[in-house]
Design an enzyme around this catalytic site. Structure first.
Site, PDB file in Angstrom:
ATOM      1  N   GLU A 249      11.575  11.995   8.941  1.00 38.54           N
ATOM      2  CA  GLU A 249      13.007  12.876   9.144  1.00 38.54           C
ATOM      3  C   GLU A 249      12.600  14.321   9.256  1.00 38.54           C
ATOM      4  O   GLU A 249      13.331  14.848  10.342  1.00 38.54           O
ATOM      5  CB  GLU A 249      13.664  12.632   7.707  1.00 38.54           C
TER       6      GLU A 249
ATOM      7  N   CYS B  97      13.470  10.768   0.974  1.00 38.74           N
ATOM      8  CA  CYS B  97      12.969  11.336  -0.281  1.00 38.74           C
ATOM      9  C   CYS B  97      13.784  12.577  -0.585  1.00 38.74           C
ATOM     10  O   CYS B  97      14.439  13.186   0.317  1.00 38.74           O
ATOM     11  CB  CYS B  97      11.260  11.911  -0.079  1.00 38.74           C
TER      12      CYS B  97
ATOM     13  N   CYS C 186       6.985  13.818   6.505  1.00 35.69           N
ATOM     14  CA  CYS C 186       8.015  12.598   6.346  1.00 35.69           C
ATOM     15  C   CYS C 186       8.420  12.513   7.928  1.00 35.69           C
ATOM     16  O   CYS C 186       8.596  13.824   8.584  1.00 35.69           O
ATOM     17  CB  CYS C 186       9.055  12.691   5.390  1.00 35.69           C
TER      18      CYS C 186
ATOM     19  N   ASN D 136       6.362   9.416  10.182  1.00 38.73           N
ATOM     20  CA  ASN D 136       5.443  10.102   9.305  1.00 38.73           C
ATOM     21  C   ASN D 136       4.095  10.348   9.875  1.00 38.73           C
ATOM     22  O   ASN D 136       3.672   9.333  10.336  1.00 38.73           O
ATOM     23  CB  ASN D 136       5.556   9.228   7.956  1.00 38.73           C
TER      24      ASN D 136
ATOM     25  N   CYS E 294      13.117  15.567   2.127  1.00 40.30           N
ATOM     26  CA  CYS E 294      14.123  15.394   3.255  1.00 40.30           C
ATOM     27  C   CYS E 294      15.612  15.634   3.227  1.00 40.30           C
ATOM     28  O   CYS E 294      16.016  16.118   4.071  1.00 40.30           O
ATOM     29  CB  CYS E 294      13.696  14.255   3.860  1.00 40.30           C
TER      30      CYS E 294
ATOM     31  N   GLU F 285       0.324  11.296   8.213  1.00 37.73           N
ATOM     32  CA  GLU F 285      -0.312  11.554   7.107  1.00 37.73           C
ATOM     33  C   GLU F 285      -1.480  12.329   7.271  1.00 37.73           C
ATOM     34  O   GLU F 285      -2.063  12.530   8.504  1.00 37.73           O
ATOM     35  CB  GLU F 285      -0.547  10.215   6.287  1.00 37.73           C
TER      36      GLU F 285
HETATM   37  N1  THU Z   1       7.977   8.902   3.768  1.00 39.93           N
HETATM   38  C1  THU Z   1       8.668   9.407   4.874  1.00 39.93           C
HETATM   39  O1  THU Z   1       8.270   9.437   6.089  1.00 39.93           O
HETATM   40  N2  THU Z   1      10.231   9.814   4.589  1.00 39.93           N
HETATM   41  C2  THU Z   1      10.787   9.575   3.472  1.00 39.93           C
HETATM   42  O2  THU Z   1      11.905   9.960   3.305  1.00 39.93           O
HETATM   43  C3  THU Z   1       9.863   9.096   2.314  1.00 39.93           C
HETATM   44  C4  THU Z   1       8.366   8.945   2.339  1.00 39.93           C
HETATM   45  C5  THU Z   1       6.557   8.551   4.351  1.00 39.93           C
HETATM   46  C6  THU Z   1       5.807   9.729   3.563  1.00 39.93           C
HETATM   47  C7  THU Z   1       4.248   8.975   3.371  1.00 39.93           C
HETATM   48  O3  THU Z   1       3.711   8.877   4.409  1.00 39.93           O
HETATM   49  C8  THU Z   1       4.736   7.475   3.078  1.00 39.93           C
HETATM   50  O4  THU Z   1       6.051   7.446   3.582  1.00 39.93           O
HETATM   51  C9  THU Z   1       4.729   6.945   1.697  1.00 39.93           C
HETATM   52  O5  THU Z   1       5.126   8.045   0.967  1.00 39.93           O
END
Ligand code: THU
Length: 136
Positions: A58, A89, A56, A45, A92, A47
């Site tokens: 994925e 999520c 994300c 991920n 994704c 940010e």
């Molecule tokens: N996140 C992912 O990388 N994949 C997911 O399927 C769910 C959430 C990340 C996004 C963010 O940087 C952190 O997790 C918290 O939501």
């Protein structure tokens, strides 16, 4: 996906998780995908100080594969340091569905716990190309 491929994907996803850029949520995620032709792509991920711009793990992995010309995903491993391991999520799930409606999704944690799901379980009645008139 055979056991050796599963082990490779898990190790790759756990390794990618170590490169997560998550200074705001402090929730590191790693992903690895297996393409139909056998390549492995990883993602973490990423940010942003402008919070909504997060991508994300994925999706990073999938977009890397697509940008290299791959179009079919057969397996996804997602690693989070949670117990039980967290599932992808909703956004994704939709992106996985686009390129791997029949993919197996393995939610894992660094301790090695793994939970397998099908995309049909994670995203029943997912929206896809066939739902767009004249684009199926
Ligand atoms: N996140 C992912 O990388 N994949 C997911 O399927 C769910 C959430 C990340 C996004 C963010 O940087 C952190 O997790 C918290 O939501």
């Amino acid at each position: 996906m055979n056991p050796a491929q599963r082990a490779v994907l898990f190790a790759a996803a756990a390794d990618a998780r170590d490169r997560a850029y998550a200074p705001y949520s402090r929730f590191a995620v790693g992903a690895a995908i297996l393409t139909a032709s056998g390549e492995v792509y990883t993602g973490c991920n990423v940010e942003s100080a402008s919070y909504p711009l997060v991508c994300c793990a994925e999706r990073v992995a999938i977009y890397k594969a697509i940008s290299d010309g791959h179009r079919s995903i057969v397996a996804v491993v997602v690693v989070t340091d949670t117990s039980p391991p967290a599932a992808p999520c909703g956004g994704c799930r939709q992106v996985i569905h686009e390129f791997g409606a029949d993919a197996v999704v393995i939610c894992a944690n660094p301790a090695g716990d793994m939970r397998d799901s099908t995309m049909a379980e994670l995203l029943p009645m997912g929206f896809g190309r066939a739902d767009l008139p004249d684009r199926a």
